[in-house]
Design a protein around this motif. Structure first.
Motif, PDB file in Angstrom:
ATOM      1  N   ARG A  46       0.751  -0.837   0.076  1.00 56.44           N
ATOM      2  CA  ARG A  46       0.089   0.056   0.129  1.00 56.44           C
ATOM      3  C   ARG A  46       0.797   1.338   0.130  1.00 56.44           C
ATOM      4  NH1 ARG A  46      -3.366  -2.923   3.069  1.00 56.44           N
ATOM      5  NH2 ARG A  46      -2.577  -2.666   4.910  1.00 56.44           N
ATOM      6  N   GLU A  47       2.310   1.147   0.593  1.00 54.91           N
ATOM      7  CA  GLU A  47       2.799   2.536   0.453  1.00 54.91           C
ATOM      8  C   GLU A  47       3.637   2.642  -0.460  1.00 54.91           C
ATOM      9  OE1 GLU A  47       6.324   2.921   4.042  1.00 54.91           O
ATOM     10  OE2 GLU A  47       5.180   1.336   4.395  1.00 54.91           O
ATOM     11  N   ILE A  48       4.033   1.539  -1.123  1.00 59.82           N
ATOM     12  CA  ILE A  48       4.233   1.645  -2.752  1.00 59.82           C
ATOM     13  C   ILE A  48       3.592   2.137  -3.917  1.00 59.82           C
ATOM     14  CG2 ILE A  48       4.989   0.419  -3.962  1.00 59.82           C
ATOM     15  CD1 ILE A  48       6.534  -1.429  -2.851  1.00 59.82           C
ATOM     16  N   GLU A  49       2.255   1.774  -3.083  1.00 54.61           N
ATOM     17  CA  GLU A  49       1.439   1.962  -4.368  1.00 54.61           C
ATOM     18  C   GLU A  49       0.265   3.146  -3.988  1.00 54.61           C
ATOM     19  OE1 GLU A  49      -1.003  -1.703  -5.465  1.00 54.61           O
ATOM     20  OE2 GLU A  49      -2.354  -0.655  -3.761  1.00 54.61           O
ATOM     21  N   ALA A  50       0.654   3.847  -3.232  1.00 54.84           N
ATOM     22  CA  ALA A  50       0.941   5.436  -2.827  1.00 54.84           C
ATOM     23  C   ALA A  50       1.941   6.501  -2.613  1.00 54.84           C
ATOM     24  CB  ALA A  50       0.371   5.207  -0.841  1.00 54.84           C
ATOM     25  N   ALA A  51       3.106   5.899  -2.710  1.00 55.97           N
ATOM     26  CA  ALA A  51       4.349   6.365  -3.258  1.00 55.97           C
ATOM     27  C   ALA A  51       4.135   6.684  -4.878  1.00 55.97           C
ATOM     28  CB  ALA A  51       5.655   5.879  -3.081  1.00 55.97           C
ATOM     29  N   TRP A  52       3.392   5.614  -5.808  1.00 54.97           N
ATOM     30  CA  TRP A  52       3.212   5.387  -7.188  1.00 54.97           C
ATOM     31  C   TRP A  52       2.652   6.797  -7.546  1.00 54.97           C
ATOM     32  CZ3 TRP A  52       5.020   5.596 -11.326  1.00 54.97           C
ATOM     33  CH2 TRP A  52       4.335   5.724 -12.951  1.00 54.97           C
ATOM     34  N   GLU A  53       0.984   6.565  -6.916  1.00 58.02           N
ATOM     35  CA  GLU A  53       0.434   8.074  -7.003  1.00 58.02           C
ATOM     36  C   GLU A  53       1.045   9.665  -6.956  1.00 58.02           C
ATOM     37  OE1 GLU A  53      -2.636   7.842  -8.377  1.00 58.02           O
ATOM     38  OE2 GLU A  53      -2.057   5.730  -7.893  1.00 58.02           O
ATOM     39  N   SER A  54       1.746  10.057  -5.959  1.00 53.71           N
ATOM     40  CA  SER A  54       2.177  10.753  -5.973  1.00 53.71           C
ATOM     41  C   SER A  54       4.135  10.978  -6.527  1.00 53.71           C
ATOM     42  CB  SER A  54       2.702  10.761  -4.668  1.00 53.71           C
ATOM     43  OG  SER A  54       4.028  10.191  -3.812  1.00 53.71           O
ATOM     44  N   VAL A  55       4.233  10.159  -7.764  1.00 50.55           N
ATOM     45  CA  VAL A  55       4.901  10.314  -8.600  1.00 50.55           C
ATOM     46  C   VAL A  55       4.469  10.476  -9.677  1.00 50.55           C
ATOM     47  CG1 VAL A  55       6.738   9.005 -10.673  1.00 50.55           C
ATOM     48  CG2 VAL A  55       6.715   8.810  -7.182  1.00 50.55           C
ATOM     49  N   ARG A  56       3.139   9.545 -10.485  1.00 49.40           N
ATOM     50  CA  ARG A  56       3.070   9.810 -11.943  1.00 49.40           C
ATOM     51  C   ARG A  56       1.641  11.465 -11.330  1.00 49.40           C
ATOM     52  NH1 ARG A  56      -1.663   7.494 -13.410  1.00 49.40           N
ATOM     53  NH2 ARG A  56      -3.105   6.997 -11.420  1.00 49.40           N
ATOM     54  N   PRO A  57       1.733  12.258 -11.548  1.00 51.29           N
ATOM     55  CA  PRO A  57       0.461  13.116 -11.673  1.00 51.29           C
ATOM     56  C   PRO A  57      -0.039  13.178 -13.089  1.00 51.29           C
ATOM     57  CG  PRO A  57       2.396  14.814 -11.095  1.00 51.29           C
ATOM     58  CD  PRO A  57       3.100  12.919 -10.712  1.00 51.29           C
TER      59      PRO A  57
ATOM     60  N   ASN B 193       3.203  11.035 -15.659  1.00 49.13           N
ATOM     61  CA  ASN B 193       4.652  11.319 -16.096  1.00 49.13           C
ATOM     62  C   ASN B 193       4.923  12.119 -14.148  1.00 49.13           C
ATOM     63  OD1 ASN B 193       4.246  14.149 -15.069  1.00 49.13           O
ATOM     64  ND2 ASN B 193       3.314  14.149 -17.338  1.00 49.13           N
ATOM     65  N   LEU B 194       6.403  11.891 -14.328  1.00 49.26           N
ATOM     66  CA  LEU B 194       6.615  12.563 -12.707  1.00 49.26           C
ATOM     67  C   LEU B 194       6.116  13.791 -12.307  1.00 49.26           C
ATOM     68  CD1 LEU B 194      10.154  10.936 -13.181  1.00 49.26           C
ATOM     69  CD2 LEU B 194       8.275   9.665 -12.635  1.00 49.26           C
ATOM     70  N   GLY B 195       5.984  14.568 -13.197  1.00 44.06           N
ATOM     71  CA  GLY B 195       5.559  15.872 -12.473  1.00 44.06           C
ATOM     72  C   GLY B 195       6.812  16.486 -11.892  1.00 44.06           C
ATOM     73  N   GLY B 196       8.159  16.255 -11.962  1.00 47.95           N
ATOM     74  CA  GLY B 196       8.970  16.595 -11.497  1.00 47.95           C
ATOM     75  C   GLY B 196       9.584  16.593 -10.477  1.00 47.95           C
ATOM     76  N   ASP B 197       9.469  15.676  -9.681  1.00 46.52           N
ATOM     77  CA  ASP B 197       9.334  15.531  -8.358  1.00 46.52           C
ATOM     78  C   ASP B 197      10.486  14.108  -7.874  1.00 46.52           C
ATOM     79  OD1 ASP B 197       8.767  15.129  -5.257  1.00 46.52           O
ATOM     80  OD2 ASP B 197       7.013  14.236  -5.736  1.00 46.52           O
ATOM     81  N   PRO B 198      11.227  14.403  -7.857  1.00 50.27           N
ATOM     82  CA  PRO B 198      12.493  13.771  -7.448  1.00 50.27           C
ATOM     83  C   PRO B 198      12.373  13.015  -6.120  1.00 50.27           C
ATOM     84  CG  PRO B 198      12.987  15.407  -7.983  1.00 50.27           C
ATOM     85  CD  PRO B 198      12.109  15.811  -8.168  1.00 50.27           C
ATOM     86  N   ASP B 199      12.583  13.394  -5.142  1.00 50.31           N
ATOM     87  CA  ASP B 199      11.610  13.402  -4.125  1.00 50.31           C
ATOM     88  C   ASP B 199      10.977  11.658  -4.027  1.00 50.31           C
ATOM     89  OD1 ASP B 199      13.732  14.697  -3.249  1.00 50.31           O
ATOM     90  OD2 ASP B 199      12.853  15.968  -2.122  1.00 50.31           O
ATOM     91  N   SER B 200       9.033  12.348  -4.203  1.00 49.44           N
ATOM     92  CA  SER B 200       8.672  10.667  -4.093  1.00 49.44           C
ATOM     93  C   SER B 200       9.728   9.740  -4.987  1.00 49.44           C
ATOM     94  CB  SER B 200       7.163  11.664  -4.512  1.00 49.44           C
ATOM     95  OG  SER B 200       6.888  12.718  -4.169  1.00 49.44           O
TER      96      SER B 200
ATOM     97  N   LEU C  40      10.279   6.010  -3.834  1.00 43.04           N
ATOM     98  CA  LEU C  40       9.372   5.136  -4.241  1.00 43.04           C
ATOM     99  C   LEU C  40      10.732   3.817  -4.623  1.00 43.04           C
ATOM    100  CD1 LEU C  40       6.738   3.382  -5.847  1.00 43.04           C
ATOM    101  CD2 LEU C  40       7.519   5.022  -7.234  1.00 43.04           C
ATOM    102  N   HIS C  41      11.364   4.111  -4.575  1.00 39.56           N
ATOM    103  CA  HIS C  41      12.378   3.609  -5.503  1.00 39.56           C
ATOM    104  C   HIS C  41      12.858   2.800  -4.146  1.00 39.56           C
ATOM    105  CE1 HIS C  41      16.629   2.877  -5.930  1.00 39.56           C
ATOM    106  NE2 HIS C  41      16.130   1.529  -7.191  1.00 39.56           N
ATOM    107  N   ARG C  42      12.792   3.772  -2.754  1.00 39.36           N
ATOM    108  CA  ARG C  42      13.892   3.007  -1.374  1.00 39.36           C
ATOM    109  C   ARG C  42      12.724   1.725  -0.825  1.00 39.36           C
ATOM    110  NH1 ARG C  42      12.845   5.272   2.853  1.00 39.36           N
ATOM    111  NH2 ARG C  42      12.183   7.098   1.872  1.00 39.36           N
TER     112      ARG C  42
END
Lengths: 130, 116
Positions: B28-39, B42-49, B53-55
């Motif tokens: 669930r955490e991974i899926e939530a992180a993916w949601e914040s990565v892909r507005p 696309n990445l939406g310029g959010d390298p922290d998210s 997600l990678h971590r």
């Protein structure tokens, strides 16, 4: 070969599930005294008081990763020469060479078998020159 | 003690059972992180998210394997590797990230459901 016994291990790992199972395995099966730290920053605070014989370090951690932690530990009086072992899933030959270049004495691959971890650590310790 | 110490093995088995529900939580955490990565896909310029997600994928891959859920570990590792071309500082300019990540997330969800 080492003449000194391995007793105290500083274990730096941000994943609390892995931290718990590795600590249990190292203490119960290896008979080691283990201090677990959830970050490189915690390790820097703890190393002086705990005086470990060996440091086990996760590589990928938020904030301060394993290599940065090792570099910072090496600046602390008394921690300059404590053998350090990285634990990581990145164990291709060039990656292992990179960890050794950073000052690690060895690398333990992840995932690991908790029932074998103590034996692996002791095996590494026994190969260290004194 | 030996590595076949039954009491330690029992305790490790107990930890393994305690870890099992964490598989779904971590997914669930991974899926939530993916949601914040892909507005909008696309990445939406959010390298922290993206780094987070990678971590999370990296962490699950190590933990799942260690606790005896190799299929989940393998799927999480595939996701971790799949994300790497997009990590900040990488030179690659890959095509659409969604096409890579969504199938890997589905595989991870499948492996997690099978382990539960």
């Amino acid at each position: 070969m080492t003449e000194t016994a391995l007793r105290r291990i500083l274990f730096v790992e941000d994943d609390l599930d892995i931290q718990k199972v590795a600590k249990l395995a190292l203490e119960a099966l290896g008979g080691f005294s283990v201090l677990a730290c959830a970050s490189g920053f915690e390790a820097l605070d703890a190393v002086g008081g705990f005086a470990p014989d060996l440091i086990l370090l996760d590589v990928m951690m938020p904030g301060m990763d394993g290599p940065a932690t090792l570099e910072a530990l090496r600046q602390l009086p008394g921690a300059e020469n404590i053998p350090a072992v990285f634990m990581t899933a990145r164990v291709q030959a060039h990656e292992i060479a990179g960890y050794r270049a950073l000052g690690a004495v060895d690398v333990i691959p992840k995932p690991f078998d908790p029932m074998r971890l103590s034996e692996t650590v002791r095996g590494i310790w026994d190969t260290l020159p004194r | 003690m030996t590595d076949f110490d039954p009491e330690t093995r029992r305790q490790i088995e107990e930890l393994r059972e305690l870890f099992r529900p964490h598989l779904a939580e971590r997914l669930r955490e991974i899926e939530a992180a993916w949601e914040s990565v892909r507005p909008g896909g696309n990445l939406g310029g959010d390298p922290d998210s993206l780094r987070r997600l990678h971590r999370l994928a990296h962490s699950l891959s190590g933990a799942a394997g260690t606790f005896g859920y190799p299929e989940v570990g393998t799927a999480a590792r595939a996701l971790e590797r799949g994300l790497e071309p997009w990590l900040p500082g990488k030179a690659a300019e890959p095509p659409e990230i969604t096409g890579v990540v969504v199938p890997l997330l589905a595989l991870l969800a499948q492996a997690t459901a099978a382990a539960a």
